[in-house]
Design an enzyme around this catalytic site. Structure first.
Site, mmCIF file in Angstrom:
data_model
loop_
_atom_site.group_PDB
_atom_site.id
_atom_site.type_symbol
_atom_site.label_atom_id
_atom_site.label_comp_id
_atom_site.label_asym_id
_atom_site.label_seq_id
_atom_site.Cartn_x
_atom_site.Cartn_y
_atom_site.Cartn_z
ATOM 1 N N ARG A 90 42.131 -6.572 -148.804
ATOM 2 C CA ARG A 90 42.949 -5.362 -148.912
ATOM 3 C C ARG A 90 44.189 -5.628 -149.761
ATOM 4 N NH1 ARG A 90 41.270 -5.519 -143.383
ATOM 5 N NH2 ARG A 90 39.782 -3.869 -142.904
ATOM 6 N N ASP A 150 41.113 -0.757 -136.408
ATOM 7 C CA ASP A 150 40.831 -2.121 -135.925
ATOM 8 C C ASP A 150 40.853 -2.153 -134.391
ATOM 9 O OD1 ASP A 150 41.425 -3.752 -138.683
ATOM 10 O OD2 ASP A 150 42.843 -2.126 -138.378
ATOM 11 N N ARG A 153 37.751 -0.738 -133.134
ATOM 12 C CA ARG A 153 36.674 -1.732 -133.268
ATOM 13 C C ARG A 153 36.757 -2.763 -132.149
ATOM 14 N NH1 ARG A 153 37.817 -2.143 -139.747
ATOM 15 N NH2 ARG A 153 36.232 -0.656 -140.451
ATOM 16 N N HIS A 177 47.130 -4.699 -141.217
ATOM 17 C CA HIS A 177 45.756 -4.194 -141.253
ATOM 18 C C HIS A 177 45.067 -5.003 -142.346
ATOM 19 C CE1 HIS A 177 42.245 -1.690 -141.454
ATOM 20 N NE2 HIS A 177 42.540 -1.225 -142.654
#
Length: 315
Positions: A90, A150, A153, A177
């Site tokens: 990212r 997240d 998840r 993140h």
């Protein structure tokens, strides 16, 4: 211009933007969804496609718009940016997407926008900081989607591991993140029952190994999805709806969104994903979760790394 609490705008009509608009249309939270994209035809095509589902959900107007037409939106969701490619982190996206934000955020700022900016594009913590600095908006009204996905998840993984409803799992992914994200194991519980106690009740005794495996699965899940289908968009679209619901319904929910740090856990001057109380005015306050000494050190290291990246792009 007065804010219309029943109106949301989405800037960027790629996979994440269009999936978010579709999920928002189904949510019933808004009566107007305005789509903005540098490619006007793309925005018009997505709006037309999504609007054909309106008879199945009730009254909502979905249309392509320009910046003048979104200044009264209660929330502007920014998904515009280059997508993460297989093998790319990212943070690798940072230069491209800060450049894209330089063409978007000033357009919003010069129209004296009074609503809330929700940054979803990656790297979300850096881009939340960029949006804050470029817009001049109050900090409570500039937030990033952070580690909300997240955390979802993580709840999924723990729910499956323990054969329990994921909604009964109370745990957060915090920090960046991205690759330095960490699980706040010190405060994790299953409906108030300490995590290790619940694990043992379910016949699991190898806590350290299982915690490490679950944390790795969560961290790598986006990479796995990108490797298999080149993009992730359904999970983040649902996260956008969850954040928008907390704001539009003034829920005062605690979500792990990205916002500015001011000395919490010894961290200053960077946007990080931490549990915060979220309502109609945006971020009300951080929720002070308990971290172990090691978790605090990891969080500080992640913040320091993000600050270096921010500095490298002039933030």
């Amino acid at each position: 211009m007065a804010i219309n609490n029943r109106k949301v705008a989405v800037i960027g009509c790629g996979f994440v933007g269009s999936a978010s608009a579709f999920a928002l249309m189904q949510s019933g939270l808004f009566s107007e969804i305005a789509l903005v994209d540098v490619d006007k035809d793309k925005a018009e095509g997505e709006a037309l496609d999504i609007s054909h589902g309106v008879p199945f959900v009730g009254q909502v107007k979905v249309y392509a718009a320009d910046y003048d037409q979104i200044v009264d939106a209660s929330i502007i969701v920014i998904t515009a940016g280059a997508a993460q490619k297989p093998g790319e982190t990212r943070l690798d996206l940072v230069n491209k997407n800060v450049g894209i934000f330089k063409s978007i955020i000033p357009e919003i700022a010069k129209r004296d926008y009074k609503g809330i900016l929700l940054v979803v594009a990656n790297p979300v913590d850096i881009l939340t900081l960029a949006a804050l600095k470029m817009s001049g908006l109050p900090e409570n009204r500039v937030i990033g989607s952070g580690t909300v996905l997240d955390t979802a998840r993580l709840k999924t993984e723990l729910g499956e591991h323990l054969s329990v409803d994921s909604r009964s799992v109370h745990a957060f992914i915090i920090g960046e993140h991205g690759d330095s994200e960490l699980v706040a194991w010190g405060s994790a519980n299953i409906s108030g029952i300490p995590l290790n106690d619940f694990c043992e009740m379910r016949g699991h005794f190898h806590h350290k190994e299982e915690m490490e495996k679950i944390a790795e699965n969560v961290k790598n899940s986006a990479y796995e999805i990108i490797a298999k289908k080149h993009a992730t968009y359904y999970g983040i679209a649902m996260s956008v709806v969850r954040i928008c619901r907390a704001i539009s319904m003034n829920e005062k929910s605690i979500l792990s969104i990205s916002s500015m740090m001011h000395g919490e856990y010894g961290i200053e001057g960077i946007s990080l994903s931490m549990p915060a109380i979220l309502g109609a005015s945006g971020v009300e306050t951080k929720a002070p979760i308990i971290l172990t000494e090691k978790e605090t050190e990891k969080l500080q290291a992640a913040a320091a790394a993000l600050k270096e990246v921010a500095k490298s792009v002039g933030l």
